[in-house]
Design a protein around this motif. Structure first.
Motif, PDB file in Angstrom:
ATOM      1  N   GLN A  19      55.851  45.562  47.039  1.00 50.86           N
ATOM      2  CA  GLN A  19      55.087  46.347  46.077  1.00 50.86           C
ATOM      3  C   GLN A  19      53.601  46.129  46.316  1.00 50.86           C
ATOM      4  O   GLN A  19      53.191  45.074  46.782  1.00 50.86           O
ATOM      5  N   ALA A  20      52.820  47.136  45.955  1.00 54.25           N
ATOM      6  CA  ALA A  20      51.364  47.029  46.001  1.00 54.25           C
ATOM      7  C   ALA A  20      50.813  47.908  44.893  1.00 54.25           C
ATOM      8  O   ALA A  20      51.437  48.888  44.494  1.00 54.25           O
ATOM      9  N   SER A  21      49.647  47.543  44.393  1.00 54.28           N
ATOM     10  CA  SER A  21      49.023  48.372  43.359  1.00 54.28           C
ATOM     11  C   SER A  21      47.510  48.320  43.489  1.00 54.28           C
ATOM     12  O   SER A  21      46.950  47.372  44.045  1.00 54.28           O
ATOM     13  N   THR A  22      46.888  49.361  42.972  1.00 53.58           N
ATOM     14  CA  THR A  22      45.434  49.459  42.961  1.00 53.58           C
ATOM     15  C   THR A  22      45.046  50.487  41.909  1.00 53.58           C
ATOM     16  O   THR A  22      45.898  51.116  41.291  1.00 53.58           O
ATOM     17  N   THR A  23      43.762  50.642  41.723  1.00 55.43           N
ATOM     18  CA  THR A  23      43.243  51.669  40.820  1.00 55.43           C
ATOM     19  C   THR A  23      42.191  52.469  41.564  1.00 55.43           C
ATOM     20  O   THR A  23      41.344  51.910  42.259  1.00 55.43           O
ATOM     21  N   PHE A  24      42.250  53.788  41.420  1.00 55.92           N
ATOM     22  CA  PHE A  24      41.256  54.685  41.999  1.00 55.92           C
ATOM     23  C   PHE A  24      40.340  55.183  40.892  1.00 55.92           C
ATOM     24  O   PHE A  24      40.815  55.611  39.843  1.00 55.92           O
ATOM     25  N   ASP A  25      39.042  55.095  41.104  1.00 59.02           N
ATOM     26  CA  ASP A  25      38.062  55.684  40.196  1.00 59.02           C
ATOM     27  C   ASP A  25      37.706  57.059  40.753  1.00 59.02           C
ATOM     28  O   ASP A  25      37.296  57.173  41.911  1.00 59.02           O
ATOM     29  N   GLN A  31      46.601  51.682  54.874  1.00 59.75           N
ATOM     30  CA  GLN A  31      46.162  50.283  54.912  1.00 59.75           C
ATOM     31  C   GLN A  31      47.246  49.332  54.397  1.00 59.75           C
ATOM     32  O   GLN A  31      47.326  48.184  54.836  1.00 59.75           O
ATOM     33  N   SER A  32      48.088  49.804  53.509  1.00 55.33           N
ATOM     34  CA  SER A  32      49.126  48.950  52.924  1.00 55.33           C
ATOM     35  C   SER A  32      50.173  48.517  53.943  1.00 55.33           C
ATOM     36  O   SER A  32      50.843  47.505  53.754  1.00 55.33           O
ATOM     37  N   GLY A  33      50.344  49.315  54.998  1.00 55.29           N
ATOM     38  CA  GLY A  33      51.312  48.968  56.029  1.00 55.29           C
ATOM     39  C   GLY A  33      52.748  49.356  55.692  1.00 55.29           C
ATOM     40  O   GLY A  33      53.665  49.032  56.449  1.00 55.29           O
ATOM     41  N   PHE A  34      52.972  50.071  54.610  1.00 55.25           N
ATOM     42  CA  PHE A  34      54.320  50.520  54.256  1.00 55.25           C
ATOM     43  C   PHE A  34      54.739  51.652  55.192  1.00 55.25           C
ATOM     44  O   PHE A  34      53.933  52.523  55.503  1.00 55.25           O
ATOM     45  N   GLU A  35      55.991  51.667  55.596  1.00 57.26           N
ATOM     46  CA  GLU A  35      56.527  52.746  56.427  1.00 57.26           C
ATOM     47  C   GLU A  35      57.258  53.784  55.585  1.00 57.26           C
ATOM     48  O   GLU A  35      57.148  54.971  55.830  1.00 57.26           O
ATOM     49  N   THR A  36      58.044  53.311  54.635  1.00 58.23           N
ATOM     50  CA  THR A  36      58.770  54.188  53.722  1.00 58.23           C
ATOM     51  C   THR A  36      58.588  53.669  52.309  1.00 58.23           C
ATOM     52  O   THR A  36      58.317  52.490  52.104  1.00 58.23           O
ATOM     53  N   GLY A  37      58.735  54.557  51.354  1.00 57.41           N
ATOM     54  CA  GLY A  37      58.627  54.115  49.972  1.00 57.41           C
ATOM     55  C   GLY A  37      58.287  55.252  49.044  1.00 57.41           C
ATOM     56  O   GLY A  37      58.417  56.431  49.390  1.00 57.41           O
ATOM     57  N   LEU A  38      57.815  54.860  47.884  1.00 53.37           N
ATOM     58  CA  LEU A  38      57.484  55.805  46.835  1.00 53.37           C
ATOM     59  C   LEU A  38      56.169  55.392  46.197  1.00 53.37           C
ATOM     60  O   LEU A  38      55.990  54.243  45.808  1.00 53.37           O
ATOM     61  N   LEU A  39      55.245  56.341  46.123  1.00 57.81           N
ATOM     62  CA  LEU A  39      53.951  56.112  45.489  1.00 57.81           C
ATOM     63  C   LEU A  39      53.968  56.781  44.122  1.00 57.81           C
ATOM     64  O   LEU A  39      54.307  57.954  43.997  1.00 57.81           O
TER      65      LEU A  39
END
Length: 140
Positions: free
Chosen positions: A4-10, A31-39
């Motif tokens: 998992q990864a998280s951030t906030t966009f302004d 940049q996260s390096g994930f190949e597959t997943g869900l955002l």
């Protein structure tokens, strides 16, 4: 292995209209390096919305704005809530008619958006705002 990864966009707006913020989201995903997943993107406001929309012809964005101006006009005497001006309640209604969250799949390390799709924040207020979009990435 699931990560998992998280951030906030302004996202800075100039007032009512659509703001494309696909590039910073796509850069963060890469940049996260994930190949597959869900955002998942979640807008932390009640007078703006999120949408995936056509990103080639600016007439589409203008037509959307004109349609909503006809559908939910500012200053309509039907509305009692006007604490922040004549666009206050119309902005809340426009948000109720749009989305505050989006889910986008990742494939091959990239957002699985179509050729003409972009990620937009739709500002429903007349004046400029700084909006926060929380992002959560789940995948591998």
């Amino acid at each position: 292995m699931l990560r998992q990864a998280s951030t906030t966009f302004d996202v800075e707006t100039r007032g009512r209209g659509l703001v494309d913020f696909t590039r910073p989201v796509a850069a963060w995903v890469t940049q996260s390096g994930f190949e597959t997943g869900l955002l998942t993107l979640f807008l932390r406001h009640t007078s703006a919305g999120l949408l995936i929309q056509e990103n080639a012809d600016p007439d589409v964005r203008g037509d959307l704005d004109r349609f909503f101006a006809r559908l939910v006009p500012d200053g309509d005497t039907l509305f009692r809530h006007r604490d922040e001006g004549p666009d206050d309640m119309p902005a809340h209604i426009r948000t109720a008619l749009t989305a505050v969250s989006l889910t986008i799949p990742l494939a091959g390390g990239r957002l699985a958006l179509g050729t003409w799709q972009g990620i937009y924040l739709w500002e429903h207020r007349l004046r400029a705002h700084r909006r926060e979009v929380a992002a959560h990435l789940l995948g591998e």
